[in-house]
Design a protein around this motif. Structure first.
Motif, PDB file in Angstrom:
ATOM      1  N   ARG A 615       0.858  -1.184   0.000  1.00  0.00           N
ATOM      2  CA  ARG A 615       0.000   0.000   0.000  1.00  0.00           C
ATOM      3  C   ARG A 615       0.895   1.234   0.000  1.00  0.00           C
ATOM      4  N   PRO A 616       0.363   2.387  -0.367  1.00  0.00           N
ATOM      5  CA  PRO A 616       1.133   3.622  -0.247  1.00  0.00           C
ATOM      6  C   PRO A 616       1.528   3.839   1.207  1.00  0.00           C
ATOM      7  N   SER A 617       2.684   4.473   1.431  1.00  0.00           N
ATOM      8  CA  SER A 617       3.225   4.608   2.784  1.00  0.00           C
ATOM      9  C   SER A 617       2.234   5.289   3.717  1.00  0.00           C
ATOM     10  N   GLU A 618       2.090   4.691   4.918  1.00  0.00           N
ATOM     11  CA  GLU A 618       1.245   5.259   5.966  1.00  0.00           C
ATOM     12  C   GLU A 618       1.962   5.102   7.287  1.00  0.00           C
ATOM     13  N   ASP A 619       1.440   5.825   8.291  1.00  0.00           N
ATOM     14  CA  ASP A 619       2.019   5.758   9.618  1.00  0.00           C
ATOM     15  C   ASP A 619       1.314   4.676  10.415  1.00  0.00           C
ATOM     16  N   LEU A 620       2.069   3.654  10.807  1.00  0.00           N
ATOM     17  CA  LEU A 620       1.488   2.564  11.583  1.00  0.00           C
ATOM     18  C   LEU A 620       1.563   2.812  13.092  1.00  0.00           C
ATOM     19  N   GLU A 621       1.978   4.023  13.481  1.00  0.00           N
ATOM     20  CA  GLU A 621       2.220   4.271  14.892  1.00  0.00           C
ATOM     21  C   GLU A 621       0.968   4.057  15.741  1.00  0.00           C
ATOM     22  N   LEU A 622      -0.198   4.441  15.193  1.00  0.00           N
ATOM     23  CA  LEU A 622      -1.429   4.315  15.960  1.00  0.00           C
ATOM     24  C   LEU A 622      -1.680   2.867  16.348  1.00  0.00           C
ATOM     25  N   HIS A 623      -1.580   1.969  15.372  1.00  0.00           N
ATOM     26  CA  HIS A 623      -1.848   0.564  15.672  1.00  0.00           C
ATOM     27  C   HIS A 623      -0.784  -0.014  16.598  1.00  0.00           C
ATOM     28  N   GLN A 624       0.459   0.461  16.462  1.00  0.00           N
ATOM     29  CA  GLN A 624       1.496  -0.012  17.377  1.00  0.00           C
ATOM     30  C   GLN A 624       1.170   0.402  18.800  1.00  0.00           C
ATOM     31  N   GLN A 625       0.728   1.656  18.956  1.00  0.00           N
ATOM     32  CA  GLN A 625       0.407   2.117  20.297  1.00  0.00           C
ATOM     33  C   GLN A 625      -0.739   1.312  20.883  1.00  0.00           C
ATOM     34  N   HIS A 626      -1.759   1.069  20.086  1.00  0.00           N
ATOM     35  CA  HIS A 626      -2.899   0.316  20.583  1.00  0.00           C
ATOM     36  C   HIS A 626      -2.512  -1.115  20.910  1.00  0.00           C
ATOM     37  N   SER A 627      -1.672  -1.737  20.054  1.00  0.00           N
ATOM     38  CA  SER A 627      -1.320  -3.134  20.296  1.00  0.00           C
ATOM     39  C   SER A 627      -0.501  -3.287  21.573  1.00  0.00           C
ATOM     40  N   THR A 628       0.339  -2.299  21.885  1.00  0.00           N
ATOM     41  CA  THR A 628       1.142  -2.391  23.099  1.00  0.00           C
ATOM     42  C   THR A 628       0.315  -2.108  24.344  1.00  0.00           C
ATOM     43  N   LYS A 629      -0.920  -1.649  24.185  1.00  0.00           N
ATOM     44  CA  LYS A 629      -1.790  -1.433  25.334  1.00  0.00           C
ATOM     45  C   LYS A 629      -2.566  -2.683  25.718  1.00  0.00           C
ATOM     46  N   ILE A 630      -2.387  -3.773  24.956  1.00  0.00           N
ATOM     47  CA  ILE A 630      -3.057  -5.032  25.283  1.00  0.00           C
ATOM     48  C   ILE A 630      -1.994  -6.092  25.549  1.00  0.00           C
ATOM     49  N   LEU A 631      -2.053  -6.685  26.731  1.00  0.00           N
ATOM     50  CA  LEU A 631      -1.112  -7.739  27.104  1.00  0.00           C
ATOM     51  C   LEU A 631      -1.853  -9.069  27.121  1.00  0.00           C
ATOM     52  N   ASP A 632      -1.194 -10.103  26.652  1.00  0.00           N
ATOM     53  CA  ASP A 632      -1.819 -11.420  26.546  1.00  0.00           C
ATOM     54  C   ASP A 632      -1.237 -12.358  27.596  1.00  0.00           C
ATOM     55  N   TYR A 633      -2.001 -12.570  28.685  1.00  0.00           N
ATOM     56  CA  TYR A 633      -1.599 -13.512  29.731  1.00  0.00           C
ATOM     57  C   TYR A 633      -2.589 -14.679  29.814  1.00  0.00           C
TER      58      TYR A 633
END
Length: 794
Positions: A615-633
């Motif tokens: 895809r054309p370049s986009e900023d993935l920072e938002l999804h990275q931030q959201h993914s690091t807010k969920i921990l899988d235990y």
């Protein structure tokens, strides 16, 4: 398509150093990060995962009494000179299963005299046992059938075989019947606990375990080494897309090693000249799992898709006659090129029909055409489901051919799953039938969706990822409407957006031999351990070109691939790549982001990337931030003391995306990390829960005690909605339920019994509990990447 970057958790230095022992030519940081993300977090786990020599495989007799019964019956057959028939299946797992039993049992029974094999015709018979085939074996004097990769649910056919004096040993890995079938023995890993190292075995691995048990029981008889079967086991395991963990991973590692060793021999000296020639034709060397999943597996599967009869594939895999094997390999290769061409034709036609659909109002894609060949519909349906994020059903109204019920995935949704063997040959009917294949996405139980429309169908069979079905042509519009309505109701407002996950961020400068060898320690990759997906940002493509693929005779087939060079700011040197099934014009101009797999092309002797998404370049920072807010235990004791502050810990397994999304919104509002900490649910059968609820009602009515709603929920382990439906059912069964303050009082009033209403209400309660349990089982295992994608859709 929504892109997700996997949660990046930096592994500790001691773990990186431990991984580096296995990757001496590189830093090991990328492999360590992936292994840590995938739950390999101590040196013992690491050693067992990377080095098969440290793994202790399970004994075949862990199948218990069933394995002892099977071995005893085979010993009896050998001692009394009985004739044994192997009943296989026509996909790659079924063909290799048959080949393993042909070679393995062939050490104990003289081939073609006391031992034969039978492969059903995909286009005429479909999966599983059938009476006509059993009749033929009975006429030839066979007293024992050993199935492989099929047979568990063929109750009627097994009973029929018994009436003809034929015993049946079932080796299979598909759906179990509600009761043990009337067989001599049934060896099926689904009887084992989910955590058992043998639980994920495919059909070929189960067949191997039977041969292994026979070798251990009669060690002085075999002249050939048991290990010589392992290359066949690896082909079937990887082609069938089972979870490559436990004994599955161990057998695949050993088998790939043996496959590669045999291929390196001069052609006349190869143990399996047919496999060697097939590897040559698909330009592979046998040292990679992808040589099977993209090479051998699709070619073996193509034969039955195109020709119906795939029996000669067993000879291809087992014969020592090099000349004959060359002929069979070339026939197989031609079938695969024909399959590619047909698949591309159907893909083009399906794309045209998709353009006429409004996907915003379509939950299940149902398309039909009178010209589509049934053999490739599953493959195309799998690709459409992956690309659109929607379950897809493709139907052919051509003639009255038999039901096609094979599967694809991933579940590749680029590879192939196998349906439970539940269909037999069916006579032509006067009513025109549409027949086809259905493929699902991870969050939707496709089998249940199709099953709920059984009143509109002629036949169906399958599992949550894939199904085969036939129905009267006149029912297609009503079926389409009903199945879409049903899925919309079950999903609510959930958006079926397809997702693709990247595991690591790399640059073009990182690509090459060093990174390839580092990531190779994760192989064999497959279900539960996918090939690493690499995100390359702000890159551009140069020197792109495309061409039609050619078959081994130099003839063009209608199957496109684009080749290119990829470049970014990290290096002046471009890196080669390929994009299968696409034209060069589909590569966007300017800066792009792409997700790719790093590969080695043994034909061109070069490292290259295989493009997955772009895809054309986009900023993935938002999804990275959201993914690091969920921990899988999940499935681990929650280490509350080690949790970051503040955290919102979710210990109760959700039953819907809306439920989980509400917790996510709450965590965002309070600026907390959401911790998934529920355990794998242990469920009572819904009928037992209903019996328990009735017992509680009788007890409370007799003792005049009160009960709280929370007490009932805790005792029954069901949701508020399930309890509400249960109370409604109790009212029709002669109970009166009233509120007293915050408690419930239940009294018995037999005069209010309404049997018809009670049956309906009980059925609604049981259906609701079954749905809750299915959803909880799904949420117990759903990948974290999918959780991140789904909760971030709003």
């Amino acid at each position: 398509m929504q892109w997700i970057l996997a949660t990046t958790e930096q592994p500790p230095d001691w773990f990186i150093q431990a991984v580096k022992q296995y990757t001496p030519a590189s830093s090991g940081i990328y492999a360590a990060q992936l292994l840590w993300q995938r739950g390999i977090k101590d040196t013992q786990q690491l050693a067992a995962f990377v080095n098969y020599q440290t793994y202790q495989p399970a004994s075949p007799f862990e199948f218990g009494e069933e394995m002892h019964l099977a071995v005893a019956r085979l010993q009896q057959a050998r001692n009394t000179g009985e004739k044994v028939a192997i009943w296989g299946d026509f996909d790659a797992d079924g063909i290799t299963s048959t080949a393993v039993l042909w070679d393995g049992l062939g050490q104990f029974f003289r081939q073609n005299h006391y031992l034969t094999y039978y492969i059903p015709n995909r286009l005429r018979e479909s999966h599983g046992l059938n009476n006509q085939g059993i009749d033929n074996l009975a006429k030839q004097g066979f007293n024992l059938i050993v199935t492989c990769d099929t047979g568990s649910t063929n109750i009627d056919e097994i009973i029929y075989a018994k009436t003809l004096g034929i015993d049946v040993i079932v080796t299979d890995h598909h759906t179990l019947p509600t009761e043990r079938p009337p067989v001599t023995a049934i060896i099926n890993p689904r009887y084992l606990p989910n955590e058992h190292p043998l639980f994920n075995l495919s059909g070929v691995a189960v067949a191997y375990k039977l041969v292994e048990a026979l070798y251990q029981t009669l060690p002085d008889i075999p002249k050939d080494s048991l290990e010589n079967l392992l290359d066949l086991v690896a082909v079937g395991l990887i082609a069938d897309l089972v979870q490559l963990k436990g004994d599955c991973r161990y057998l695949a590692q050993l088998g790939i090693q043996r496959l590669q060793t045999d291929f390196k021999q001069p052609a006349p000296a190869r143990r399996r000249p047919g496999v060697g020639r097939l590897l040559e034709l698909c330009q592979k060397s046998g040292d990679r799992p992808t040589d099977i999943s993209f090479g051998l597996g699709p070619r073996i599967n193509a034969v039955s898709r195109i020709q119906g009869d795939a029996s000669f594939c067993v000879e291809l895999l087992t014969s020592r006659d090099a000349k004959r094997c060359n002929e069979l390999a070339e026939t197989t290769e031609l079938a695969n090129t024909r399959r590619k061409s047909l698949q591309k034709d159907v893909q083009t036609q399906v794309a045209q029909k998709l353009n006429q659909l409004d996907l915003s109002t379509t939950s299940v894609i149902v398309l039909e055409d009178s010209q589509w060949p049934a053999g490739v519909l599953g493959l195309v349906a799998g690709q459409v489901a992956q690309e659109t994020g929607r379950p897809t059903i493709l139907l052919s109204t051509e003639g009255n051919g038999d039901l096609e019920t094979t599967s694809t995935p991933n579940s590749r949704l680029v590879s192939e799953l196998v349906l439970s063997a539940a269909e037999v040959a069916e006579p032509p009917l006067p009513t025109p039938l549409a027949r086809g294949s259905a493929r699902s996405i991870n969050s939707v139980d496709l089998y249940q969706l199709v099953k709920d429309q059984a009143h509109l169908l002629h036949r169906f069979g399958g599992h949550p990822f894939a199904a085969g079905l036939s129905l009267p042509v006149e029912n297609i519009p009503l079926f389409t409407q009903a199945i879409n309505q049903q899925l919309r109701q079950s999903l609510g407002s959930t958006n079926l957006t397809p997702t693709v996950q990247a595991d690591l961020i790399v640059t073009v400068a990182d690509l090459g031999k060093e990174l390839f060898l580092e990531l190779k320690i994760l192989e064999p990759c497959g279900m539960g351990n996918p090939a690493p997906k690499l995100l390359i940002q702000n890159c551009r493509f140069e020197n792109a070109w495309h061409r039609n693929q050619q078959d081994w005779q130099g003839k063009k087939v209608q199957y496109i691939k684009a080749e290119f060079d990829i470049r970014d700011e990290s290096t002046r040197s471009p890196f080669p790549g390929v994009w299968w099934g696409h034209y060069k014009d589909e590569l966007p101009p300017g800066k792009c982001d792409c997700i790719a797999e790093l590969d080695y092309n043994s034909f061109k002797k070069r490292y290259e990337i295989r493009l997955i998404a772009i895809r054309p370049s986009e900023d993935l920072e938002l999804h990275q931030q959201h993914s690091t807010k969920i921990l899988d235990y999940r499935h681990l004791p929650t280490p509350h003391s080690a949790l970051p502050t503040p955290s919102l810990v979710l210990e109760e397994c959700p039953t819907s995306w809306n439920n989980l999304r509400a917790w996510w919104q709450r965590s965002l509002y309070n600026n907390q990390q959401l911790v998934l900490a529920w355990s794998n649910p242990i469920h009572q059968p819904p009928q037992e829960i209903w019996v328990t609820l009735v017992g509680i009602a009788k007890y409370l009515s007799r003792t005049n005690q009160l009960v709280t709603r929370s007490q009932l929920l805790d005792k029954l382990k069901i949701s508020d909605r399930g309890l509400l439906l249960g109370i409604q059912a109790l009212k029709y069964c002669g109970f009166t339920v009233t509120r007293q303050d915050r408690c419930l009082q239940i009294t018995n009033n037999p005069q209010t019994i309404s049997k018809i209403d009670a049956d309906v209400a009980i059925a609604q309660f049981l259906a609701a509990i079954s749905e809750e349990q299915f959803q909880q089982q799904y949420f117990a295992k759903v990948p974290l990447s999918t959780v991140v994608a789904m909760v971030n859709q709003y």
